[in-house]
Design a protein around this motif. Structure first.
Motif, PDB file in Angstrom:
ATOM      1  N   VAL A 314      37.893  40.049  29.104  1.00  0.00           N
ATOM      2  CA  VAL A 314      38.851  40.554  28.191  1.00  0.00           C
ATOM      3  C   VAL A 314      40.180  39.761  28.496  1.00  0.00           C
ATOM      4  N   THR A 315      41.220  40.169  27.687  1.00  0.00           N
ATOM      5  CA  THR A 315      42.596  39.619  28.164  1.00  0.00           C
ATOM      6  C   THR A 315      43.611  40.668  28.144  1.00  0.00           C
ATOM      7  N   VAL A 316      44.671  40.724  28.697  1.00  0.00           N
ATOM      8  CA  VAL A 316      45.565  41.559  28.972  1.00  0.00           C
ATOM      9  C   VAL A 316      47.055  41.078  28.756  1.00  0.00           C
ATOM     10  N   PRO A 317      47.996  41.601  28.126  1.00  0.00           N
ATOM     11  CA  PRO A 317      49.160  40.999  27.654  1.00  0.00           C
ATOM     12  C   PRO A 317      50.288  40.542  28.882  1.00  0.00           C
ATOM     13  N   ARG A 353      42.038  52.649  36.051  1.00  0.00           N
ATOM     14  CA  ARG A 353      43.271  51.922  35.672  1.00  0.00           C
ATOM     15  C   ARG A 353      43.224  50.543  36.867  1.00  0.00           C
ATOM     16  N   TYR A 354      43.647  49.400  36.604  1.00  0.00           N
ATOM     17  CA  TYR A 354      43.726  48.166  37.163  1.00  0.00           C
ATOM     18  C   TYR A 354      44.746  47.236  36.824  1.00  0.00           C
ATOM     19  N   ALA A 355      45.131  46.262  37.510  1.00  0.00           N
ATOM     20  CA  ALA A 355      45.884  45.309  37.184  1.00  0.00           C
ATOM     21  C   ALA A 355      45.561  43.835  37.652  1.00  0.00           C
ATOM     22  N   ILE A 356      45.974  42.837  36.846  1.00  0.00           N
ATOM     23  CA  ILE A 356      45.606  41.386  37.340  1.00  0.00           C
ATOM     24  C   ILE A 356      46.722  40.870  38.098  1.00  0.00           C
ATOM     25  N   ALA A 357      46.270  39.900  38.838  1.00  0.00           N
ATOM     26  CA  ALA A 357      47.295  39.331  39.930  1.00  0.00           C
ATOM     27  C   ALA A 357      47.280  37.658  39.742  1.00  0.00           C
ATOM     28  N   THR A 358      48.102  36.835  40.272  1.00  0.00           N
ATOM     29  CA  THR A 358      48.296  35.494  40.324  1.00  0.00           C
ATOM     30  C   THR A 358      47.814  34.861  41.495  1.00  0.00           C
ATOM     31  N   TYR A 359      47.176  33.917  41.373  1.00  0.00           N
ATOM     32  CA  TYR A 359      46.474  33.191  42.523  1.00  0.00           C
ATOM     33  C   TYR A 359      46.641  31.801  42.351  1.00  0.00           C
ATOM     34  N   GLY A 360      47.173  30.762  43.391  1.00  0.00           N
ATOM     35  CA  GLY A 360      47.234  29.633  43.112  1.00  0.00           C
ATOM     36  C   GLY A 360      47.461  28.606  44.179  1.00  0.00           C
ATOM     37  N   ALA A 532      39.392  40.269  33.750  1.00  0.00           N
ATOM     38  CA  ALA A 532      40.579  40.069  32.945  1.00  0.00           C
ATOM     39  C   ALA A 532      41.487  39.011  33.181  1.00  0.00           C
ATOM     40  N   TYR A 533      41.715  38.242  32.222  1.00  0.00           N
ATOM     41  CA  TYR A 533      42.841  37.088  32.203  1.00  0.00           C
ATOM     42  C   TYR A 533      43.990  37.428  31.493  1.00  0.00           C
ATOM     43  N   LEU A 534      45.119  36.868  32.006  1.00  0.00           N
ATOM     44  CA  LEU A 534      46.415  37.140  31.281  1.00  0.00           C
ATOM     45  C   LEU A 534      46.251  36.360  30.112  1.00  0.00           C
ATOM     46  N   GLU A 535      46.706  36.884  28.857  1.00  0.00           N
ATOM     47  CA  GLU A 535      46.454  36.545  27.362  1.00  0.00           C
ATOM     48  C   GLU A 535      46.996  35.081  27.352  1.00  0.00           C
ATOM     49  N   GLY A 536      46.290  34.153  26.938  1.00  0.00           N
ATOM     50  CA  GLY A 536      46.658  32.876  26.673  1.00  0.00           C
ATOM     51  C   GLY A 536      46.421  31.922  27.658  1.00  0.00           C
ATOM     52  N   MET A 537      45.993  32.383  28.971  1.00  0.00           N
ATOM     53  CA  MET A 537      45.892  31.701  30.235  1.00  0.00           C
ATOM     54  C   MET A 537      44.430  32.005  30.911  1.00  0.00           C
ATOM     55  N   ARG A 558      46.605  27.464  38.833  1.00  0.00           N
ATOM     56  CA  ARG A 558      47.061  28.880  38.787  1.00  0.00           C
ATOM     57  C   ARG A 558      45.915  29.754  38.117  1.00  0.00           C
ATOM     58  N   GLN A 559      45.678  30.995  38.518  1.00  0.00           N
ATOM     59  CA  GLN A 559      44.909  31.828  38.043  1.00  0.00           C
ATOM     60  C   GLN A 559      45.338  32.991  37.830  1.00  0.00           C
ATOM     61  N   ASP A 560      45.509  33.712  36.750  1.00  0.00           N
ATOM     62  CA  ASP A 560      46.139  35.170  36.396  1.00  0.00           C
ATOM     63  C   ASP A 560      44.868  35.881  35.894  1.00  0.00           C
ATOM     64  N   VAL A 561      44.237  36.758  37.233  1.00  0.00           N
ATOM     65  CA  VAL A 561      43.109  37.190  36.614  1.00  0.00           C
ATOM     66  C   VAL A 561      42.978  38.585  37.440  1.00  0.00           C
ATOM     67  N   GLY A 562      41.925  39.422  37.098  1.00  0.00           N
ATOM     68  CA  GLY A 562      41.753  40.795  37.687  1.00  0.00           C
ATOM     69  C   GLY A 562      40.181  41.321  37.200  1.00  0.00           C
ATOM     70  N   ALA A 563      39.708  42.290  38.083  1.00  0.00           N
ATOM     71  CA  ALA A 563      38.551  42.773  37.766  1.00  0.00           C
ATOM     72  C   ALA A 563      38.184  44.156  38.413  1.00  0.00           C
ATOM     73  N   LYS A 564      37.595  44.976  37.500  1.00  0.00           N
ATOM     74  CA  LYS A 564      37.278  46.349  38.005  1.00  0.00           C
ATOM     75  C   LYS A 564      36.268  46.872  37.004  1.00  0.00           C
ATOM     76  N   SER A 565      35.504  48.016  38.033  1.00  0.00           N
ATOM     77  CA  SER A 565      34.319  48.649  37.322  1.00  0.00           C
ATOM     78  C   SER A 565      34.884  49.424  36.335  1.00  0.00           C
TER      79      SER A 565
END
Length: 576
Positions: A314-317, A353-360, A532-537, A558-565
């Motif tokens: 999925v993507t998140v805004p 509930r979860y949130a994505i983070a940035t890695y790079g 989940a990825y950041l929308e457009g990335m 760079r990766q803007d990504v997150g995962a959750k059950s």
């Protein structure tokens, strides 16, 4: 009188027979067949030919020779116009050239007439001035391309005569030069033969193709232009681009050439682009950046990711916490008695509930890389970063399974409260049967509605991979109790080494187990894990710019990504 009449009769008869023989046999046989032996002397034959027009093969061949001669003369006349010539001289040449073109068009019209029907050739219309100018330009372009490429003059003349376009002939000239370059490869100080208005762009693309082919010959095919740079060093490739810009590299040291190569910049150099994007290749730093970007992408796409069948992408805004709401089951319908009232029902819900983070990271391509001709610095190393980016996604997803974190209801993903853990059973008919039965009797949020979930995947550490294959492949078991049902054999195995050793994400190590195994449902039927990825990335993202602290090019990965059950009901584990 008698002799004159007789001579006239013989002449008439010979003329008639000659015309008939021309139609039947052609000119050579005509006279032998038609002229009597006592009359076939040189003077008589010459007398006949003087008064005849032969519209046969001889006439057509003569016209074609005349056409070729006129074409060559017209092309040569057009080529006489050069820069700096007096106006009067130019006009005189153009007048002569126009006359030749008019005559040429008339000859071609006669040829067409003879080839189709024996009708009088139409009077050719004057060639318009615009067509004359276009013809002069075409002929001049062909002559110039032929001269530069070194093609044989007869081939060039034939192209002028048969109406070949300048673009088609230029392609022939390039192929001719490419064939010659195979025997004499381009060396230092010699520019590659690339012709066109976008010369610099073509050179950059060719160099990029040659480097990628050297790195992955099976995946990247060598192009026509790229073949000219095969086997050259980075300094030689960059020197060719400098020479194309008018910068003389003869006498420069390696350091000076590398410095000049890295200082070549276009407006697009500072623009951030995604890997595999359309960055200009008119500058050598952009060539290096493009190669690094594409090898990053190749490494990312080639890395194995066993989790893909288990997740929903999925993507998140934005980076704010995401709430995934689960709707409960509709309330059970109740019987309504006669004259009774319909009762109202309510649907429960739950949320995860979860949130994505940035890695790079940043990859640098420095001046030393060019001087040392170190291809690993922007082929294998960027590819390794691409593999690392793909491994990060695997770490996040399998980390969800191994971490066994609390769900929205406060209980761990695998727990007795969720009725999705076994008692340490092994992979066997009884063990898989127990896990499958536990998933089928899972209830919805109301705690009553049976979901009847059928497992699709059996997930194992590599320590159990062979055992799992043997179990699923059983046809003739040694004991009746070990028989594997047809539905069990349809389970799809997934073997993942992270389940053996565990993963480390964000400094947290999740210890794996060589004995635990899992069952999982199909994401198309029930929620499992969201990636989940950041929308457009989505996926791997790269940005490129010229380095300031270092002499070279910097590529930021760079990766803007997150995962959750999302739902524990879709999983079952063999032990608590």
């Amino acid at each position: 009188m008698h002799r004159s009449y007789r001579a006239a009769g013989l002449f008439t008869l010979a003329l008639t027979l000659t015309v008939v023989a021309l139609a039947l046999f052609g000119p050579a046989e005509a006279f032998a067949a038609a002229v009597p032996a006592h009359a076939a002397h040189p003077g008589f034959v010459a007398h006949l030919l003087d008064g005849m027009t032969l519209a046969g093969p001889f006439a057509l061949a003569g016209l074609r020779r005349h056409e070729a001669d006129l074409s060559t003369r017209a092309a040569a006349k057009a080529a006489e116009v050069v820069e700096g010539m007096e106006t009067e001289a130019v006009r005189a040449i153009e007048t002569e050239h126009a006359a030749m073109l008019t005559e040429l068009e008339g000859v071609r019209a006669e040829i067409r007439t003879l080839e189709t029907a024996p009708t009088p050739a139409p009077v050719p219309a004057p060639v318009p001035a615009a067509d004359q100018a276009a013809e002069r330009q075409r002929a001049a372009a062909i002559l110039e391309a032929g001269k530069r490429s070194g093609m044989p003059q007869d081939v060039v003349n034939a192209a002028v005569a048969d109406g070949t376009s300048a673009a088609v002939f230029s392609e022939r000239a390039f192929n001719f030069m490419a064939d010659k370059s195979e025997a004499h490869r381009t060396g230092q100080g010699t520019r590659a033969q690339i012709i066109g208005a976008d010369d610099l762009e073509k050179r950059g693309t060719a160099i990029e193709n040659a480097i990628l082919h050297r790195y992955a010959p099976g995946a990247v095919q060598l192009s026509e232009h790229g073949r000219q740079y095969r086997g050259l060093t980075l300094l030689e490739m960059g020197s060719d681009m400098l020479e194309a810009r008018g910068i003389r590299t003869r006498g420069m040291s390696k350091h000076e050439r590398a410095q000049h190569m890295l200082s070549m910049r276009s407006d697009a150099t500072e623009i951030a682009i995604r890997s595999g994007g359309a960055m200009t290749t008119a500058d050598f730093p952009n060539v290096l950046a493009n190669v690094a970007n594409k090898t990053l992408r190749m490494g990312y796409e080639a890395a194995p990711q066993t989790f893909r069948p288990l997740v929903r992408v999925v993507t998140v805004p934005d980076f704010k916490p995401v709430s995934r709401t689960q709707l409960g089951e509709a309330p059970k319908l109740e019987k309504v008695n006669e004259k009774g009232e319909f009762k109202r029902g309510a649907m429960g819900d739950a949320a995860e509930r979860y949130a994505i983070a940035t890695y790079g990271k940043i990859v640098s391509i420095t001046r030393n890389v060019i001087i040392n001709d170190d291809l690993d610095a922007f082929t294998r190393i960027p590819r390794a970063f691409g593999v690392s980016a793909a491994n990060l996604e695997s770490d996040l997803v399998w980390g969800v399974i191994l971490a066994n974190a609390a769900m929205g209801d406060g209980n761990a993903l695998f727990s007795a409260a969720h009725n999705n853990v076994g008692t340490g059973v092994a992979i066997s008919t009884a063990g898989v049967g127990a896990g499958r039965q536990a998933m089928r009797v899972q209830t919805g949020l109301d705690g009553k509605t049976l979901l009847n979930i059928s497992p699709t995947y059996i997930i194992v550490p590599t320590a159990l991979e062979t055992l799992t294959e043997q179990f699923l492949g059983q046809i003739y078991p040694t004991k009746t109790g070990d028989a594997v049902t047809e539905s069990m054999r349809k389970l799809k195995p997934i073997s993942e080494p992270r389940l053996d050793n565990g993963v480390t994400v964000g400094g947290v190590n999740y210890a794996g187990s060589g004995t635990n195994w899992y069952l999982a449902g199909d994401p198309a039927q029930i929620d499992t894990i969201e990636l989940a990825y950041l929308e457009g990335m989505e996926g791997l993202y790269t940005e490129t710019k010229m380095g300031f602290e270092t002499d070279g090019v910097e590529v930021k990965v760079r990766q803007d990504v997150g995962a959750k059950s999302i739902d524990w009901r879709s999983f079952w584990r063999s032990a608590a």
